[in-house]
Design a protein around this motif. Structure first.
Motif, PDB file in Angstrom:
ATOM      1  N   LEU A 248      18.674   3.144 -18.055  1.00  0.00           N
ATOM      2  CA  LEU A 248      17.643   3.130 -17.019  1.00  0.00           C
ATOM      3  C   LEU A 248      16.618   4.224 -17.284  1.00  0.00           C
ATOM      4  O   LEU A 248      16.972   5.358 -17.604  1.00  0.00           O
ATOM      5  CB  LEU A 248      18.270   3.342 -15.638  1.00  0.00           C
ATOM      6  N   THR A 249      15.352   3.874 -17.125  1.00  0.00           N
ATOM      7  CA  THR A 249      14.288   4.854 -17.265  1.00  0.00           C
ATOM      8  C   THR A 249      13.939   5.448 -15.906  1.00  0.00           C
ATOM      9  O   THR A 249      14.233   4.873 -14.853  1.00  0.00           O
ATOM     10  CB  THR A 249      13.025   4.200 -17.850  1.00  0.00           C
ATOM     11  N   ALA A 250      13.279   6.603 -15.932  1.00  0.00           N
ATOM     12  CA  ALA A 250      12.828   7.236 -14.688  1.00  0.00           C
ATOM     13  C   ALA A 250      11.879   6.312 -13.936  1.00  0.00           C
ATOM     14  O   ALA A 250      11.918   6.235 -12.700  1.00  0.00           O
ATOM     15  CB  ALA A 250      12.137   8.564 -14.998  1.00  0.00           C
ATOM     16  N   LYS A 251      11.038   5.589 -14.641  1.00  0.00           N
ATOM     17  CA  LYS A 251      10.078   4.693 -13.995  1.00  0.00           C
ATOM     18  C   LYS A 251      10.785   3.647 -13.161  1.00  0.00           C
ATOM     19  O   LYS A 251      10.395   3.362 -12.022  1.00  0.00           O
ATOM     20  CB  LYS A 251       9.190   4.026 -15.057  1.00  0.00           C
ATOM     21  N   LYS A 252      11.828   3.066 -13.705  1.00  0.00           N
ATOM     22  CA  LYS A 252      12.610   2.050 -12.988  1.00  0.00           C
ATOM     23  C   LYS A 252      13.230   2.635 -11.728  1.00  0.00           C
ATOM     24  O   LYS A 252      13.148   2.055 -10.636  1.00  0.00           O
ATOM     25  CB  LYS A 252      13.681   1.498 -13.935  1.00  0.00           C
ATOM     26  N   ILE A 253      13.878   3.791 -11.853  1.00  0.00           N
ATOM     27  CA  ILE A 253      14.581   4.395 -10.716  1.00  0.00           C
ATOM     28  C   ILE A 253      13.599   4.840  -9.643  1.00  0.00           C
ATOM     29  O   ILE A 253      13.825   4.633  -8.441  1.00  0.00           O
ATOM     30  CB  ILE A 253      15.455   5.567 -11.198  1.00  0.00           C
ATOM     31  N   ARG A 254      12.490   5.429 -10.038  1.00  0.00           N
ATOM     32  CA  ARG A 254      11.478   5.872  -9.076  1.00  0.00           C
ATOM     33  C   ARG A 254      10.916   4.691  -8.295  1.00  0.00           C
ATOM     34  O   ARG A 254      10.630   4.792  -7.095  1.00  0.00           O
ATOM     35  CB  ARG A 254      10.354   6.610  -9.811  1.00  0.00           C
ATOM     36  N   TYR A 255      10.738   3.574  -8.971  1.00  0.00           N
ATOM     37  CA  TYR A 255      10.238   2.366  -8.307  1.00  0.00           C
ATOM     38  C   TYR A 255      11.191   1.923  -7.197  1.00  0.00           C
ATOM     39  O   TYR A 255      10.776   1.575  -6.092  1.00  0.00           O
ATOM     40  CB  TYR A 255      10.066   1.262  -9.347  1.00  0.00           C
ATOM     41  N   VAL A 256      12.489   1.949  -7.486  1.00  0.00           N
ATOM     42  CA  VAL A 256      13.493   1.554  -6.490  1.00  0.00           C
ATOM     43  C   VAL A 256      13.496   2.521  -5.308  1.00  0.00           C
ATOM     44  O   VAL A 256      13.501   2.106  -4.140  1.00  0.00           O
ATOM     45  CB  VAL A 256      14.894   1.480  -7.146  1.00  0.00           C
ATOM     46  N   ILE A 257      13.505   3.826  -5.586  1.00  0.00           N
ATOM     47  CA  ILE A 257      13.522   4.826  -4.518  1.00  0.00           C
ATOM     48  C   ILE A 257      12.254   4.745  -3.677  1.00  0.00           C
ATOM     49  O   ILE A 257      12.285   4.881  -2.447  1.00  0.00           O
ATOM     50  CB  ILE A 257      13.690   6.247  -5.110  1.00  0.00           C
ATOM     51  N   GLN A 258      11.131   4.509  -4.331  1.00  0.00           N
ATOM     52  CA  GLN A 258       9.870   4.361  -3.610  1.00  0.00           C
ATOM     53  C   GLN A 258       9.952   3.226  -2.593  1.00  0.00           C
ATOM     54  O   GLN A 258       9.519   3.357  -1.446  1.00  0.00           O
ATOM     55  CB  GLN A 258       8.753   4.082  -4.618  1.00  0.00           C
ATOM     56  N   LYS A 259      10.521   2.088  -2.995  1.00  0.00           N
ATOM     57  CA  LYS A 259      10.696   0.958  -2.076  1.00  0.00           C
ATOM     58  C   LYS A 259      11.564   1.356  -0.885  1.00  0.00           C
ATOM     59  O   LYS A 259      11.255   1.046   0.264  1.00  0.00           O
ATOM     60  CB  LYS A 259      11.353  -0.219  -2.795  1.00  0.00           C
ATOM     61  N   ASN A 260      12.686   2.022  -1.180  1.00  0.00           N
ATOM     62  CA  ASN A 260      13.603   2.425  -0.118  1.00  0.00           C
ATOM     63  C   ASN A 260      12.910   3.280   0.937  1.00  0.00           C
ATOM     64  O   ASN A 260      13.065   3.077   2.145  1.00  0.00           O
ATOM     65  CB  ASN A 260      14.782   3.210  -0.698  1.00  0.00           C
ATOM     66  N   ILE A 261      12.154   4.281   0.467  1.00  0.00           N
ATOM     67  CA  ILE A 261      11.506   5.227   1.385  1.00  0.00           C
ATOM     68  C   ILE A 261      10.423   4.533   2.206  1.00  0.00           C
ATOM     69  O   ILE A 261      10.293   4.773   3.413  1.00  0.00           O
ATOM     70  CB  ILE A 261      10.934   6.421   0.598  1.00  0.00           C
ATOM     71  N   GLU A 262       9.653   3.661   1.576  1.00  0.00           N
ATOM     72  CA  GLU A 262       8.589   2.979   2.297  1.00  0.00           C
ATOM     73  C   GLU A 262       9.125   2.102   3.414  1.00  0.00           C
ATOM     74  O   GLU A 262       8.510   1.972   4.473  1.00  0.00           O
ATOM     75  CB  GLU A 262       7.753   2.142   1.322  1.00  0.00           C
ATOM     76  N   ILE A 263      10.293   1.510   3.210  1.00  0.00           N
ATOM     77  CA  ILE A 263      10.851   0.591   4.205  1.00  0.00           C
ATOM     78  C   ILE A 263      11.770   1.304   5.190  1.00  0.00           C
ATOM     79  O   ILE A 263      11.674   1.118   6.396  1.00  0.00           O
ATOM     80  CB  ILE A 263      11.618  -0.547   3.512  1.00  0.00           C
ATOM     81  N   ASP A 264      12.669   2.132   4.687  1.00  0.00           N
ATOM     82  CA  ASP A 264      13.701   2.749   5.524  1.00  0.00           C
ATOM     83  C   ASP A 264      13.334   4.135   6.028  1.00  0.00           C
ATOM     84  O   ASP A 264      14.029   4.683   6.875  1.00  0.00           O
ATOM     85  CB  ASP A 264      15.023   2.847   4.748  1.00  0.00           C
ATOM     86  N   GLY A 265      12.257   4.738   5.507  1.00  0.00           N
ATOM     87  CA  GLY A 265      11.932   6.115   5.848  1.00  0.00           C
ATOM     88  C   GLY A 265      12.642   7.079   4.919  1.00  0.00           C
ATOM     89  O   GLY A 265      13.562   6.717   4.179  1.00  0.00           O
ATOM     90  N   LEU A 266      12.230   8.331   4.977  1.00  0.00           N
ATOM     91  CA  LEU A 266      12.775   9.354   4.081  1.00  0.00           C
ATOM     92  C   LEU A 266      14.109   9.861   4.613  1.00  0.00           C
ATOM     93  O   LEU A 266      14.196  10.395   5.712  1.00  0.00           O
ATOM     94  CB  LEU A 266      11.786  10.510   3.947  1.00  0.00           C
ATOM     95  N   SER A 267      15.154   9.699   3.840  1.00  0.00           N
ATOM     96  CA  SER A 267      16.490  10.167   4.206  1.00  0.00           C
ATOM     97  C   SER A 267      17.311  10.270   2.928  1.00  0.00           C
ATOM     98  O   SER A 267      16.896   9.788   1.862  1.00  0.00           O
ATOM     99  CB  SER A 267      17.172   9.193   5.172  1.00  0.00           C
TER     100      SER A 267
ATOM    101  N   GLU B 297       0.830  -1.192   0.000  1.00  0.00           N
ATOM    102  CA  GLU B 297       0.000   0.000   0.000  1.00  0.00           C
ATOM    103  C   GLU B 297       0.869   1.248   0.000  1.00  0.00           C
ATOM    104  O   GLU B 297       1.988   1.238   0.481  1.00  0.00           O
ATOM    105  CB  GLU B 297      -0.886   0.011   1.252  1.00  0.00           C
ATOM    106  N   PRO B 298       0.350   2.363  -0.524  1.00  0.00           N
ATOM    107  CA  PRO B 298       1.129   3.605  -0.541  1.00  0.00           C
ATOM    108  C   PRO B 298       1.521   4.031   0.864  1.00  0.00           C
ATOM    109  O   PRO B 298       0.766   3.875   1.803  1.00  0.00           O
ATOM    110  CB  PRO B 298       0.177   4.622  -1.185  1.00  0.00           C
ATOM    111  N   SER B 299       2.741   4.550   0.985  1.00  0.00           N
ATOM    112  CA  SER B 299       3.240   5.006   2.284  1.00  0.00           C
ATOM    113  C   SER B 299       3.011   6.495   2.438  1.00  0.00           C
ATOM    114  O   SER B 299       2.892   7.237   1.481  1.00  0.00           O
ATOM    115  CB  SER B 299       4.743   4.708   2.373  1.00  0.00           C
ATOM    116  N   SER B 300       2.977   6.947   3.694  1.00  0.00           N
ATOM    117  CA  SER B 300       2.838   8.386   3.940  1.00  0.00           C
ATOM    118  C   SER B 300       4.149   9.114   3.701  1.00  0.00           C
ATOM    119  O   SER B 300       4.195  10.324   3.581  1.00  0.00           O
ATOM    120  CB  SER B 300       2.373   8.620   5.375  1.00  0.00           C
ATOM    121  N   HIS B 301       5.258   8.355   3.646  1.00  0.00           N
ATOM    122  CA  HIS B 301       6.566   8.962   3.369  1.00  0.00           C
ATOM    123  C   HIS B 301       6.713   9.106   1.866  1.00  0.00           C
ATOM    124  O   HIS B 301       6.777   8.121   1.152  1.00  0.00           O
ATOM    125  CB  HIS B 301       7.689   8.060   3.899  1.00  0.00           C
ATOM    126  N   ARG B 302       6.796  10.330   1.395  1.00  0.00           N
ATOM    127  CA  ARG B 302       6.913  10.547  -0.031  1.00  0.00           C
ATOM    128  C   ARG B 302       7.998  11.557  -0.323  1.00  0.00           C
ATOM    129  O   ARG B 302       8.328  12.398   0.499  1.00  0.00           O
ATOM    130  CB  ARG B 302       5.591  11.068  -0.608  1.00  0.00           C
TER     131      ARG B 302
END
Length: 333
Positions: A161-180, A25-30
């Motif tokens: 690499l496309t922006a879609k690919k990179i954004r997907y990876v960063i999105q995972k990082n933020i949802e799990i590790d928090g915004l940093s 599900e979408p995270s509040s950290h964006r």
């Protein structure tokens, strides 16, 4: 003991089994200034050839020359090697951080690209490196952007690499590790040699002001004994460095099938790069779980930097020559 899951390749962290959950599900950290939509993307990006540059041949890259390692950086390597060889640490340090002078989108030189749009090229040199990977802080990366990484000595071998690919990876990082800054950092594929070139392309409808990344750090890889297959250049070092208790599985035919599930791992954590190993697990869950030790990977951000080398074996029993192997590159976890 806590058991969590990382999935796309889904790494289970063994021993203490400390790990990370990737939410559906979408995270509040964006990321700011715009939230990222939920995206689905393949979990790997293979090296590609014949990917055409968007830059005119007359466009020279901006050069960031980091010079040779300082005495302090050489000391880091010495201490890292000592730490890696100690009994309580099993991951092997192969790369150290280097700080890159502040480089953000507004500092880039943009030129008209082939077939429309804008393109910018940056070349980073870190002398005596066996390989490099660059860390990009992704603050805003519009869909339609493209990044290419390659060595100027081998420009036909491009990591695209496309922006879609990179954004997907960063999105995972933020949802799990928090915004940093760490979770917003995308680590490039590993480029062999002491020079890495980054090409950024924006489609003509993308406003440069909407594009915001920062070239923040570099991992200077000083020990990269991944070699070409035996048909090209055999590498005796990894075999000769093995301890007497290490047995070549190629000498034991009964292990050949199960041995195909073991991979050599390279990952980056806070701009330091490490070797480790892991193995695929057979399961009935329709998900390819990959097991590795907790002393290897402990965060989603470092898992997202994972590169795996499959079938990296000797060609025959106790041979120093390396078999053909397959690489699955960054964003694999």
């Amino acid at each position: 003991m806590k058991l969590h899951w990382i999935y796309a390749i889904n790494i289970l962290l063994s021993f203490c089994f400390v790990s990370i959950v990737l939410a559906n599900e979408p995270s509040s950290h964006r990321m700011k200034p715009r939230p990222f939509p939920q995206l689905q993307a393949k979990t790997y990006q293979l090296e590609q050839t014949n990917i055409q540059s968007r830059a005119h041949k007359s466009h020279s890259p901006e050069v960031i020359d980091l010079d040779f390692l300082s005495d302090d950086e050489l000391l880091k390597i010495q201490k890292g090697r000592k730490r890696s060889s100690s009994i309580e640490y099993k991951s092997t340090l192969i790369g150290i951080p280097r700080t890159i002078p502040h480089q953000r989108t507004k500092d880039f030189v943009w030129n008209d690209a082939l077939y429309g749009g804008k393109v910018s090229k940056v070349q980073i040199i870190s002398y005596d490196a066996k390989a490099l990977r660059v860390g990009l802080i992704i603050r805003d990366l519009p869909i339609g952007s493209e990044l290419r990484f390659y060595s100027p000595s081998n420009p036909d071998k491009v990591h695209f690499l496309t922006a879609k690919k990179i954004r997907y990876v960063i999105q995972k990082n933020i949802e799990i590790d928090g915004l940093s800054e760490e979770s917003q950092t995308y680590w490039s594929p590993i480029i062999q040699g002491d020079t890495i070139e980054l090409e950024i392309y924006l489609k003509k409808e993308i406003d440069i002001e909407a594009f915001d990344i920062e070239i923040k750090s570099l991992s200077h890889i000083f020990d990269y004994n991944i070699t070409t297959p035996s048909s090209q250049i055999p590498n005796k070092r990894s075999y000769l460095d093995s301890d007497t208790c290490n047995l070549d599985y190629k000498c034991y035919e009964s292990t050949w099938e199960v041995g195909k599930s073991v991979a050599k791992m390279v990952y980056t954590d806070k701009a330091s790069t490490y070797f480790c190993t892991g193995t695929l697990l057979a399961n009935n869950l329709d998900k390819p779980y990959f097991l590795t030790a907790n002393h290897c990977i402990t965060t989603q951000s470092s898992a997202s930097s994972l590169t795996t080398y499959w079938f990296y074996t000797s060609t025959s029993c106790n041979s120093p020559s390396i078999n053909d192997y397959k690489i699955i590159n960054s964003g694999g976890s």
